[in-house]
Every structure is written in C-alpha cells, then in structure tokens.
Write a protein that holds these residues in place. Structure first.
Motif, PDB file in Angstrom:
ATOM      1  N   LEU A 184       0.859  -1.189   0.000  1.00  0.00           N
ATOM      2  CA  LEU A 184       0.000   0.000   0.000  1.00  0.00           C
ATOM      3  C   LEU A 184       0.890   1.231   0.000  1.00  0.00           C
ATOM      4  O   LEU A 184       1.881   1.277   0.729  1.00  0.00           O
ATOM      5  N   SER A 185       0.530   2.240  -0.784  1.00  0.00           N
ATOM      6  CA  SER A 185       1.264   3.506  -0.757  1.00  0.00           C
ATOM      7  C   SER A 185       0.242   4.612  -0.882  1.00  0.00           C
ATOM      8  O   SER A 185      -0.639   4.550  -1.746  1.00  0.00           O
ATOM      9  N   LYS A 186       0.385   5.628  -0.027  1.00  0.00           N
ATOM     10  CA  LYS A 186      -0.616   6.686  -0.036  1.00  0.00           C
ATOM     11  C   LYS A 186      -0.023   8.000  -0.544  1.00  0.00           C
ATOM     12  O   LYS A 186       1.044   8.427  -0.086  1.00  0.00           O
ATOM     13  N   ARG A 187      -0.717   8.608  -1.490  1.00  0.00           N
ATOM     14  CA  ARG A 187      -0.328   9.944  -1.954  1.00  0.00           C
ATOM     15  C   ARG A 187      -1.585  10.802  -1.932  1.00  0.00           C
ATOM     16  O   ARG A 187      -2.573  10.460  -2.582  1.00  0.00           O
ATOM     17  N   GLY A 188      -1.546  11.939  -1.236  1.00  0.00           N
ATOM     18  CA  GLY A 188      -2.762  12.732  -1.066  1.00  0.00           C
ATOM     19  C   GLY A 188      -3.797  11.869  -0.369  1.00  0.00           C
ATOM     20  O   GLY A 188      -3.502  11.228   0.643  1.00  0.00           O
ATOM     21  N   ASN A 189      -4.993  11.793  -0.941  1.00  0.00           N
ATOM     22  CA  ASN A 189      -6.034  10.957  -0.325  1.00  0.00           C
ATOM     23  C   ASN A 189      -6.180   9.607  -1.005  1.00  0.00           C
ATOM     24  O   ASN A 189      -7.092   8.853  -0.710  1.00  0.00           O
ATOM     25  N   THR A 190      -5.303   9.335  -1.949  1.00  0.00           N
ATOM     26  CA  THR A 190      -5.430   8.082  -2.703  1.00  0.00           C
ATOM     27  C   THR A 190      -4.456   7.035  -2.188  1.00  0.00           C
ATOM     28  O   THR A 190      -3.264   7.311  -2.043  1.00  0.00           O
ATOM     29  N   THR A 191      -4.982   5.849  -1.935  1.00  0.00           N
ATOM     30  CA  THR A 191      -4.097   4.731  -1.587  1.00  0.00           C
ATOM     31  C   THR A 191      -3.984   3.839  -2.807  1.00  0.00           C
ATOM     32  O   THR A 191      -4.997   3.475  -3.421  1.00  0.00           O
ATOM     33  N   LEU A 192      -2.756   3.537  -3.174  1.00  0.00           N
ATOM     34  CA  LEU A 192      -2.533   2.649  -4.311  1.00  0.00           C
ATOM     35  C   LEU A 192      -2.197   1.262  -3.772  1.00  0.00           C
ATOM     36  O   LEU A 192      -1.211   1.092  -3.048  1.00  0.00           O
ATOM     37  N   VAL A 193      -3.033   0.280  -4.115  1.00  0.00           N
ATOM     38  CA  VAL A 193      -2.736  -1.109  -3.735  1.00  0.00           C
ATOM     39  C   VAL A 193      -1.975  -1.713  -4.907  1.00  0.00           C
ATOM     40  O   VAL A 193      -2.435  -1.651  -6.046  1.00  0.00           O
ATOM     41  N   GLN A 194      -0.809  -2.261  -4.626  1.00  0.00           N
ATOM     42  CA  GLN A 194       0.018  -2.815  -5.705  1.00  0.00           C
ATOM     43  C   GLN A 194       0.252  -4.301  -5.463  1.00  0.00           C
ATOM     44  O   GLN A 194       0.696  -4.677  -4.382  1.00  0.00           O
ATOM     45  N   ASN A 195      -0.037  -5.081  -6.469  1.00  0.00           N
ATOM     46  CA  ASN A 195       0.229  -6.514  -6.356  1.00  0.00           C
ATOM     47  C   ASN A 195       1.405  -6.886  -7.253  1.00  0.00           C
ATOM     48  O   ASN A 195       1.287  -6.906  -8.480  1.00  0.00           O
ATOM     49  N   PHE A 196       2.534  -7.177  -6.641  1.00  0.00           N
ATOM     50  CA  PHE A 196       3.738  -7.542  -7.397  1.00  0.00           C
ATOM     51  C   PHE A 196       3.833  -9.044  -7.631  1.00  0.00           C
ATOM     52  O   PHE A 196       4.800  -9.515  -8.224  1.00  0.00           O
ATOM     53  N   ASN A 197       2.868  -9.786  -7.138  1.00  0.00           N
ATOM     54  CA  ASN A 197       2.848 -11.232  -7.405  1.00  0.00           C
ATOM     55  C   ASN A 197       2.284 -11.450  -8.799  1.00  0.00           C
ATOM     56  O   ASN A 197       1.459 -10.673  -9.272  1.00  0.00           O
ATOM     57  N   GLN A 198       2.713 -12.563  -9.417  1.00  0.00           N
ATOM     58  CA  GLN A 198       2.171 -12.832 -10.750  1.00  0.00           C
ATOM     59  C   GLN A 198       0.776 -13.434 -10.664  1.00  0.00           C
ATOM     60  O   GLN A 198       0.038 -13.445 -11.634  1.00  0.00           O
TER      61      GLN A 198
END
Ligand code: GAL
Length: 652
Positions: free
Chosen positions: A619-633
């Motif tokens: 999870l990474s948050k910028r401003g009010n947006t949280t970006l969920v990132q899935n690095f698994n294939q």
C-alpha cells in the motif's frame, strides 16, 4: 517558456536521434506524441557528435532533432554530455583518465572514464556546458537540464591516482589543519602509520596485508564525494547563468552509495533517479533468497524499488522527484535479464507516482542496433516494431494520477557516513549497510506503513510520529543533539551498531553510545558476528515469544533502561537483546520477526494503523489516494478483495 503539466503525472522517453537515420525522426516524434508522451530527454552521451574535433562544432543535427520533436508538440530535457569525453579529448589530455583500485589507468572505449578531481577535465566540461547552454539555454521548448549521467555509476566515483591522488592530501590539510590531528583521527599509532608530511599520504588502495586504515578509507570516500560535488557544481553555475528559469536535475542511480547525495543534490531543483526493478533484484539484492528472487524475477521486489523512490523523495526534503530512466522491457546489465511480466511497466509507473514521482521517463525509445547496449530493450524493437512496453504505455492514462503530497508519519534515518563506515568493516561477509537497513524498511512496508527516508539533520524540519534509525553507526555531536531533542516528543527505535563510531570512524573512549548514552540507558556488552550455520534465540520477557536472529547480535548491559528481550542461550544467554528507556528502544539483533514485532509495538504506541499484508502486496498513499500494488504474478486476496496478479488499484 512552456512547461509540463503541473497537476498530474507526465510521461516521457529517452531518445537518441544520433543513433538512427534522420528520415525516421519525424515518424518517431509523431508516435511518441500519439503514445501520450510529453517530453524527450536528449544528448547525454553526444559530445563527440556535437564537437567531433577540438573546437569544431556540429549543431545542425541536434538543432534539427530538437525542431522535429518540438514540431510534434514534445518538450525537451537537454543534458550536458560530460559522461562521455570523446577520443580526441582523451588523446589530448590523457591525464584526465581515472585510475582503478589495482592502479591501472582506464582506457577510452566506454563511458565515465574520467577523474572528477581533474582540473583539466573540469575546464573542458565547463567549456562544453557553456557551448550547449548558449545554444539551447533560452530555447522556448527546452524545459530543463540533466547534468552528466549517473554520476559515480559502475564504480566510477573513485579514482585512485592522477588528479585525485594529488588533491587528497590538500583536502586532508583543509580538513585537519595539522598532521597531529590527522594522525590522531586515523589512529595512526596503530601499525606505525603516523605521517610526518602531507605528501606522504596516498589513496587507500594497494596497501599490503588485508584492509587499508578504515578511517583513511572513510575520508577518501568523503573526499571523492566532495570532488563529485565540485565537478557538478561547475556545470550548475554555467546552466543557471545561461539558462535561467529552467530546472536542473541529475539522474542518480539505484542504491547510490559512492557519494553523499544530500550534499551533491543540494543545488539541484529536484532529483531524478533511474529505475530498473528487475536488474536491481538480480544485481543488488544479495540478501534475498533464491525463492524470493524467483517470485519477483519479472516484477522486481516492491521494497527495493519503493525504497529508492522514498530515498529520492527524502533527499530534497519531500519534494516530488522524476524517474529519468524507467525500465520498460528487458535490461542488459544484470547477470540475468528476464522479460518483465505483462502489466509490470504500468505497475512500476503507478508505484513511482504513489511514492512522489511527478514524471516518469521510459528508457529508451528504440532498442539500439549497435555497441554496448544491443541486448537492451526499448519501447520499440530494433526494427521499429512496437515492443511489449509500448502497448502498456499506450494503455496507461497518466492523467488519473494527481500530483498531491506524500505525507508519511514515520521517518527512517539514513546517512552516507554510516553507510561507508559500516561497509568498510562489516565484520560479517554476508552483511552490509543496505541489508540491515532494508530489514527495517521492509518490516514497515509489510505492515502497510508509508515512510520518509531522511538524513538525521532533516529531523528538525518535520515532526514525525515515529523515528527509526536502522543503522546509524556513525554518530556526530550534531546528530546526537538532534536525537536528544527529537526524543522529547517522538518515539525512536534504533537498530544494531548504533553510535558505534565517531566522525573519524574510531570508537569513542567511552565506547558505543557515548553521545546518546543518556537517551538509550545502556552499554554494549558484546557483539556477535554469526556464521550462516549459527542462530541465536531471543525471548520476549513479557510474552514468552521466541525469535531467531541470524548474522549479527549485540547484547547490552542495562543501566536506566529495561530489557524487553533477552538471549536464551549461547555466550550472551540472559543478556538484553532489545531494550527500552521511556520511548526509546534499541534492537540489537538481526531477526525479521523481532524487528517487525518491536516496530509494530512502537507504531501502535504512536497511533499508526498497521495491516498484515500478503507477500508482494503493498500500500502507498499519496494525497487521499491509496494505491494497492500486487507484485505477485498471481491474484492475491486481502480484506475480502481479490487483486489480480501484477496490477494496481486505487482506493480513495
Ligand atoms: C543506465 C544508464 C543508461 C543505460 C541504462 C541501461 O544506468 O544511465 O545510459 O545504460 O542504464 O539499463
């Protein structure tokens, strides 16, 4: 002067018109614009094309290339071409060449073959920078400058002969004033190393028997760092004078460690770095298991990449940064260079944004037909067909990413003096500064926590909820007083080897922690460098939970602190492994579980929410947006939602 869009993410590309026939330039520029790219970076290796002979300039090709891009609506980031002094220049001034640790002078035939301390080369760089800045400094569509290219990369920060060897004693004289002070700082009483004249002092290579004097080597690292700083500063001055109102940046490298970035970046408008997630995993992550490397072979490890984003955001105190080169297909320089997974280019771009990037520049437009990087990919293949990255960029909408602030509540303290001191005497062949640092960084990222990476002196600029110092091994008076002040309002967690050395690289007479003894309330009992087959068990005194430590353990005598964890067996049985005094903890052992558990407790105390994220989900948050990132294939389920493999999802 027109600029890029200031509200949302911009994407661009590194291009080399000098590598392809001129009749293809227009087609390329049109394709670039159609792809949503808004700028190109040009000319960082073009000195020999601009000045084919001493004093003879050919601007026509670059003028026409610039005009072609501009006609299609692209902006230009221009570079000073000083990473590649041409053959005629090297022939004329052979003493500009760098000397390696074995004492061999570099030869022409690649790049970065110069010594940053060379006054001759600095003069030549000032000359070519002046010429290029005169030509394009006021051009309406040249929006900014990149100095040189990847300063110090590929082992080129340090030269062990020529101009550097000559300048080193003078640099030392300015630092120490007297030889008595230098002899004392370096501990020259050891092995009869005292100097009686400045001219006797050499660079720390080719010493007989084991290592050179570590204090001498530490100063040499600082000296080389200052030479790079001076080298770049000359270019910055020329560009400021001849190209006002344009930005100046530099593209730094992954896990930069050869010079002090906080100093070298101080006069840049913002920093940029070059992100090659897959190459980085193969090349740097010596501490990752083969299993983990296999899992992330096609996406890169999320923490290795985001650590660099956080570092480069921190270098200028939280300012947006650029990715000046973003891997968009396979690279060529690691031992293995797998193809990225489908979706990885988009995922990397979104991840960079989430950690504070304002611009992402793909490297490179078209794969090279020639020379050292034939095996490297671009957005286009060598024959001009779109490669896999091209399609991903085409399907990516940067305008969905607003340029808001990243506001992390936790700071991780990082500094180059500790890095150099640590790596000069790691005392365990499997350990280095980054390895230890990344254990703490990953523990926080696995708990879903956003962090700032900052220099300890930046602690005075922002109030944090929690400060973590994973490997602050070199302690100065100044840092200590900042920490003493900070601890009054903020919890701090220190890692092993904290405050083990002073500025000189020596251990203080009062031993470890001298400047912060009051703060931590402990003294070092012993440290224990473990071979891979040895482990230590550590027990939490409250909960009877056990943790296993590897590679490095320290035990402490507690004075005004309490032991929250102790060793259960071995030479340190019964002694403290983790201590706490008020809100200050010290973790003395390298154990993933232990570090995570102590940090979780500290985060809870600081009122910061934590999560248990599945492996490879971040999870990474910028401003009010949280970006969920899935690095698994493969798809991963978390909190009742399924996240597809190699994907990003925005949550408001
Ligand atoms: C970077 C460098 C580029 C190119 C690229 C290949 O380190 O700045 O010029 O060599 O690597 O991945």
């Amino acid at each position: 002067m027109s600029t890029l869009n200031n509200d949302t993410l911009n994407i661009g590309v590194c291009d080399y018109p000098e590598h392809v026939p001129q009749n293809e330039w227009g087609v390329h520029a049109e394709q670039q614009r159609a792809l949503g790219l808004t700028y190109v970076r040009l000319a960082e290796f073009s000195w020999a094309k601009i000045e084919p002979k001493d004093g003879v300039f050919d601007w026509q090709w670059l003028d026409e290339a610039v005009a072609t891009y501009v006609a299609k609506g692209l902006k230009i980031v221009m570079c000073t071409p000083t990473a590649t002094p041409p053959a005629w220049l090297v022939k004329k001034f052979p003493h500009i060449l760098a000397v390696d640790a074995q004492g061999q002078t570099m030869r022409f035939g690649s790049r970065r073959h110069y010594d940053h301390a060379s006054e001759t080369y600095r003069k030549e760089c000032k000359r070519i920078t002046t010429e290029i800045a005169k030509r394009y400094g006021q051009h309406a569509d040249v929006i900014g400058w990149q100095t040189d290219n990847e300063l110090g990369h590929e082992g080129t920060a340090v030269s062990y002969g020529g101009a550097s060897a000559e300048r080193f004693p003078k640099w030392l004289e300015a630092r120490y004033q007297t030889l008595e002070a230098l002899n004392e700082a370096w501990g020259c009483a050891f092995w009869s190393q005292d100097y009686s004249d400045w001219s006797q002092i050499c660079p720390p290579n080719l010493t007989a028997v084991r290592q050179p004097n570590p204090s001498q080597a530490l100063d040499y690292q600082r000296f080389c760092s200052d030479m790079i700083d001076e080298f770049q500063q000359l270019q910055i001055e020329v560009l400021r004078a001849l190209s006002p109102d344009r930005f100046i940046t530099h593209n730094f490298v992954i896990f930069a460690q050869e010079f002090d970035l906080y100093k070298v970046a101080k006069n840049l408008d913002f920093v940029a770095w070059d992100s090659y997630p897959i190459g980085m995993l193969e090349f740097f992550a010596t501490w990752e298991s083969e299993e983990t490397k296999t899992e992330f072979a096609r996406t890169g490890h999320p923490d290795l990449v985001s650590f660099n984003h956080d570092l480069y955001r921190g270098i200028k105190g939280g300012k947006d940064f650029w990715i000046m080169e973003q891997q968009c297909g396979h690279a060529n320089w690691a031992q293995y260079n797998p193809l990225p997974a489908k979706g990885a280019v988009q995922l990397w771009t979104a991840q960079a944004w989430a950690h504070g990037a304002s611009c992402v520049t793909y490297f490179r437009w078209r794969a090279s037909h020639m020379a050292q990087e034939i095996m490297h990919s671009g957005l286009l293949q060598q024959d001009g067909r779109a490669d896999r990255g091209y399609q991903e960029v085409k399907d990516f909408d940067p305008s969905q990413f607003a340029l808001e602030k990243v506001d992390a509540k936790v700071a991780l303290l990082h500094d180059y003096n500790s890095l150099w001191a640590y790596n000069l005497q790691p005392h365990n062949k499997d350990l280095n500064y980054w390895h230890q640092f990344m254990m703490f960084y990953s523990a926080l990222r696995e708990l879903g926590v956003d962090v700032d990476i900052i220099h300890p002196e930046q602690l005075t600029d922002k109030q944090y909820a929690l400060v973590v110092a994973p490997a602050l091994t070199l302690m100065t008076d100044k840092t200590a007083s900042i920490l003493n002040l900070c601890a009054k309002s903020c919890p701090i967690v220190f890692g092993p080897r904290t405050a083990f050395r002073h500025d000189s690289g020596r251990v203080a007479n009062k031993g470890q922690f001298e400047f912060i003894e009051e703060l931590v309330g402990i003294k070092l009992a012993n440290f224990d460098s473990l071979r891979p087959t040895l482990e230590q068990t550590i027990r939490c005194t409250n909960h009877n939970t056990d943790f296993t430590a590897k590679l490095w353990c320290e035990s402490y005598e507690v004075n005004s602190a309490v032991a929250t964890h102790t060793y259960t067996h071995g030479p340190m049985a019964g002694l403290a492994a983790v201590t706490q005094k008020d809100k200050v903890s010290v973790i003395g052992a390298l154990s993933t579980g232990l570090i995570s558990s102590v940090l979780m407790e500290a985060l809870r105390g600081a009122g910061i929410e934590t999560y248990r994220l599945p492996k490879g989900l971040r999870l990474s948050k910028r401003g009010n947006t949280t970006l969920v990132q899935n690095f698994n294939q493969q798809a991963v389920e978390w909190q009742g939602v399924t996240y597809p493999g190699v994907s990003f999802t925005t949550l408001e």
